[in-house]
Design a protein around this motif. Structure first.
Motif, PDB file in Angstrom:
ATOM      1  N   ILE A   1       0.989  -1.129  -0.143  1.00  0.00           N
ATOM      2  CA  ILE A   1       0.168  -0.084   0.074  1.00  0.00           C
ATOM      3  C   ILE A   1       0.795   1.336   0.037  1.00  0.00           C
ATOM      4  N   TYR A   2       1.810   1.316   0.998  1.00  0.00           N
ATOM      5  CA  TYR A   2       2.948   2.533   0.791  1.00  0.00           C
ATOM      6  C   TYR A   2       3.300   2.496  -0.648  1.00  0.00           C
ATOM      7  N   CYS A   3       3.938   1.469  -1.142  1.00  0.00           N
ATOM      8  CA  CYS A   3       4.650   1.622  -2.225  1.00  0.00           C
ATOM      9  C   CYS A   3       3.581   2.402  -3.528  1.00  0.00           C
ATOM     10  N   MET A   4       2.536   1.901  -3.380  1.00  0.00           N
ATOM     11  CA  MET A   4       1.484   2.100  -4.325  1.00  0.00           C
ATOM     12  C   MET A   4       0.999   3.583  -4.386  1.00  0.00           C
ATOM     13  N   THR A   5       0.818   3.895  -3.015  1.00  0.00           N
ATOM     14  CA  THR A   5       0.199   5.373  -2.749  1.00  0.00           C
ATOM     15  C   THR A   5       1.358   6.216  -2.998  1.00  0.00           C
ATOM     16  N   SER A   6       2.769   5.833  -2.544  1.00  0.00           N
ATOM     17  CA  SER A   6       3.639   6.661  -2.853  1.00  0.00           C
ATOM     18  C   SER A   6       4.086   7.142  -4.289  1.00  0.00           C
ATOM     19  N   LEU A   7       3.866   6.171  -5.099  1.00  0.00           N
ATOM     20  CA  LEU A   7       3.563   6.610  -6.584  1.00  0.00           C
ATOM     21  C   LEU A   7       2.535   7.536  -6.856  1.00  0.00           C
ATOM     22  N   ALA A   8       1.402   7.285  -6.140  1.00  0.00           N
ATOM     23  CA  ALA A   8       0.291   8.373  -6.624  1.00  0.00           C
ATOM     24  C   ALA A   8       0.765   9.810  -6.162  1.00  0.00           C
ATOM     25  N   GLU A   9       1.436   9.843  -4.949  1.00  0.00           N
ATOM     26  CA  GLU A   9       1.513  11.062  -4.444  1.00  0.00           C
ATOM     27  C   GLU A   9       2.613  11.727  -5.197  1.00  0.00           C
ATOM     28  N   THR A  10       3.865  11.098  -5.471  1.00  0.00           N
ATOM     29  CA  THR A  10       4.701  11.850  -6.285  1.00  0.00           C
ATOM     30  C   THR A  10       4.202  12.162  -7.624  1.00  0.00           C
ATOM     31  N   ARG A  11       3.154  11.739  -8.337  1.00  0.00           N
ATOM     32  CA  ARG A  11       2.819  12.511  -9.478  1.00  0.00           C
ATOM     33  C   ARG A  11       2.349  13.979  -9.060  1.00  0.00           C
ATOM     34  N   ASP A  12       1.927  14.154  -7.805  1.00  0.00           N
ATOM     35  CA  ASP A  12       1.323  15.514  -7.529  1.00  0.00           C
ATOM     36  C   ASP A  12       2.480  16.076  -6.897  1.00  0.00           C
ATOM     37  N   ASN A  13       3.511  15.803  -6.791  1.00  0.00           N
ATOM     38  CA  ASN A  13       4.908  16.432  -6.288  1.00  0.00           C
ATOM     39  C   ASN A  13       4.652  16.488  -4.803  1.00  0.00           C
ATOM     40  N   GLU A  14       4.147  15.419  -4.311  1.00  0.00           N
ATOM     41  CA  GLU A  14       4.009  15.209  -3.018  1.00  0.00           C
ATOM     42  C   GLU A  14       4.965  14.013  -2.542  1.00  0.00           C
ATOM     43  N   THR A  15       4.962  13.814  -1.503  1.00  0.00           N
ATOM     44  CA  THR A  15       6.093  12.700  -0.959  1.00  0.00           C
ATOM     45  C   THR A  15       5.246  11.774  -0.138  1.00  0.00           C
ATOM     46  N   GLY A  16       6.039  10.545  -0.054  1.00  0.00           N
ATOM     47  CA  GLY A  16       5.751   9.777   1.009  1.00  0.00           C
ATOM     48  C   GLY A  16       5.631  10.138   2.429  1.00  0.00           C
ATOM     49  N   MET A  17       6.300  11.062   2.773  1.00  0.00           N
ATOM     50  CA  MET A  17       5.907  11.737   4.164  1.00  0.00           C
ATOM     51  C   MET A  17       4.584  12.129   4.400  1.00  0.00           C
ATOM     52  N   HIS A  18       3.983  12.777   3.236  1.00  0.00           N
ATOM     53  CA  HIS A  18       2.541  13.032   3.465  1.00  0.00           C
ATOM     54  C   HIS A  18       1.644  11.848   3.720  1.00  0.00           C
ATOM     55  N   ILE A  19       1.935  10.723   3.304  1.00  0.00           N
ATOM     56  CA  ILE A  19       1.283   9.721   3.687  1.00  0.00           C
ATOM     57  C   ILE A  19       1.319   9.200   4.887  1.00  0.00           C
TER      58      ILE A  19
ATOM     59  N   VAL B   1      -5.593  11.158 -13.299  1.00  0.00           N
ATOM     60  CA  VAL B   1      -5.972  12.421 -13.492  1.00  0.00           C
ATOM     61  C   VAL B   1      -4.653  12.874 -14.495  1.00  0.00           C
ATOM     62  N   PRO B   2      -4.696  13.349 -15.537  1.00  0.00           N
ATOM     63  CA  PRO B   2      -3.625  13.821 -16.631  1.00  0.00           C
ATOM     64  C   PRO B   2      -2.771  14.958 -15.972  1.00  0.00           C
ATOM     65  N   ASP B   3      -1.233  14.607 -16.197  1.00  0.00           N
ATOM     66  CA  ASP B   3      -0.263  15.359 -15.678  1.00  0.00           C
ATOM     67  C   ASP B   3      -0.359  17.039 -15.829  1.00  0.00           C
ATOM     68  N   ARG B   4      -0.936  17.119 -17.078  1.00  0.00           N
ATOM     69  CA  ARG B   4      -0.997  18.734 -17.380  1.00  0.00           C
ATOM     70  C   ARG B   4      -2.168  19.466 -16.308  1.00  0.00           C
ATOM     71  N   ILE B   5      -3.010  18.649 -15.750  1.00  0.00           N
ATOM     72  CA  ILE B   5      -3.818  19.165 -14.808  1.00  0.00           C
ATOM     73  C   ILE B   5      -3.344  19.012 -13.277  1.00  0.00           C
ATOM     74  N   LEU B   6      -2.708  17.815 -13.122  1.00  0.00           N
ATOM     75  CA  LEU B   6      -2.206  17.664 -11.730  1.00  0.00           C
ATOM     76  C   LEU B   6      -0.761  18.297 -11.326  1.00  0.00           C
ATOM     77  N   LEU B   7      -0.223  18.724 -12.394  1.00  0.00           N
ATOM     78  CA  LEU B   7       1.049  19.217 -12.173  1.00  0.00           C
ATOM     79  C   LEU B   7       1.058  20.848 -12.553  1.00  0.00           C
ATOM     80  N   LYS B   8       0.095  21.276 -12.802  1.00  0.00           N
ATOM     81  CA  LYS B   8      -0.148  22.555 -13.291  1.00  0.00           C
ATOM     82  C   LYS B   8       0.224  23.503 -12.025  1.00  0.00           C
TER      83      LYS B   8
END
Length: 360
Positions: free
Chosen positions: A156-174, A220-227
């Motif tokens: 779960i941690y690995c999977m959610t970390s990948l999702a968070e990094t797409r939003d320029n967030e980190t595993g520490m947010h989790i 969510v597309p990168d153009r929106i998620l990372l805008k």
């Protein structure tokens, strides 16, 4: 090999002599001449494997002594054989009700004494072996369960970390949001509104499922998620779909692997943690207690962490400014009682944020 231990409780010298001569070469015999002395000996660290107990004793009789032995968790499993001149059925029934394993009637028949002692000691050793085997099996089951749980947590941690990094967030947010929701829930577990739900099982599930709150961001597309700038209405509408995407992913998991309380709570959190207390949230515009409890807890935790964290579209707020925003959302964005709990726990939130701070 160490001899098995027998506690002989009898006040008659003749029978003591007979039994010691009969059993002393095969077993370790300890003698007590009264109930009080016997119970005192049983307070020691080393317990006997079998107790031979005279029924007719000065002070406490054999029935009272047996009841005391069986009432003590340390000694209740030690087999007790009554020694008695009483051979009436009523006496035997009374003895068995007190917890005795057997009767030997005086005067003794040496072969019978030896056979019954040997039989009950063998049974006792079998019971001990079974208990030890069960304890070892239980330990292995618990260890395996912990290993499985740890593997699930890591996945779960690995999977959610990948999702968070797409939003320029980190595993520490989790990690931070996990701990925020847990301390909130633990603080509120005795509150009248929440005591029926916020038990230990709920809180543990909450902690484990919290990392999945934004799993839908993978859709969510990168153009929106990372805008870096403000989203336009169409982009914002697409961004809001991450709650639906998260629910659909967990629905698929449920269909594939079956329903579970973990998946049910994870869906509540993923789908509803952007709902608002006043009904102005998304995706369903739920309000008040219609919003699942786990999602209400996650809403506050996620918002606080988003405020104190740097994002592509904003700088990090100070702890004080973030706390002010949370308090201003009392009764509008957030459950009022949860905001009150946050105020009481603000220093704990800050400590969690610092303990699991993002690496520069």
């Amino acid at each position: 090999m160490e001899k098995e231990r027998i506690l002989l409780v009898d006040d008659e010298a003749f029978y003591i002599k007979v039994l010691v001569e009969l059993l002393g070469s095969d077993y370790q015999i300890t003698l007590a001449k009264s109930g009080a002395q016997a119970l005192k000996l049983l307070e020691g660290e080393i317990l006997p494997d079998l107790i031979l107990l005279d029924v007719l004793m000065p002070g406490m009789d054999g029935y009272e002594i047996c009841q005391a032995i069986k009432a003590d968790a340390r000694t209740r499993d030690i087999p007790v054989i009554f020694l008695t001149v009483k051979s009436e059925v009523e006496d035997e029934v009374k003895g068995f009700r007190c917890g005795a394993s057997d009767y030997i009637v005086k005067p003794f028949s040496p072969p019978i004494v030896k056979a019954r002692v040997a039989t009950h000691l063998a049974l006792q050793q079998s019971r001990k072996a079974l208990r030890n085997s069960n304890a070892q099996l239980e330990q292995r089951v618990q260890q395996r369960t912990r290993e499985i749980s740890r593997t699930q947590d890591m996945a779960i941690y690995c999977m959610t970390s990948l999702a968070e990094t797409r939003d320029n967030e980190t595993g520490m947010h989790i990690r931070r949001t996990q701990h925020y929701v847990r301390v909130l829930a633990e603080h509120l577990h005795s509150h009248a509104r929440f005591s029926d739900q916020l038990n230990d099982e709920f809180i543990e599930l909450l902690f484990k499922s919290a990392p999945l709150h934004d799993i839908g961001k993978v859709g969510v597309p990168d153009r929106i998620l990372l805008k870096p700038g403000k989203l336009n209405p169409e982009e914002w509408q697409e961004m809001q779909k991450h709650a639906q995407y998260g629910k659909e992913a967990l629905d698929n998991a449920e269909r594939e692997y079956g329903a579970s309380s973990f998946l049910s709570m994870a869906k509540d959190i993923a789908y509803c943690h952007h709902e608002r207390w006043d009904g102005k949230g998304y995706p369903q515009a739920l309000s008040g207690d219609d919003i699942p409890l786990a999602a209400r807890l996650m809403a506050l935790a996620d918002c606080y962490d988003a405020l104190i964290s740097k994002r592509v579209y904003k700088p990090a707020f100070s702890f004080d400014d973030a706390a002010d925003i949370i308090v201003k959302g009392r009764g509008t964005q957030f459950d009022p009682d949860m905001v009150d709990a946050f105020v009481a726990l603000e220093a704990v939130f800050v400590d969690i944020a610092r303990r699991f701070a993002d690496e520069e």
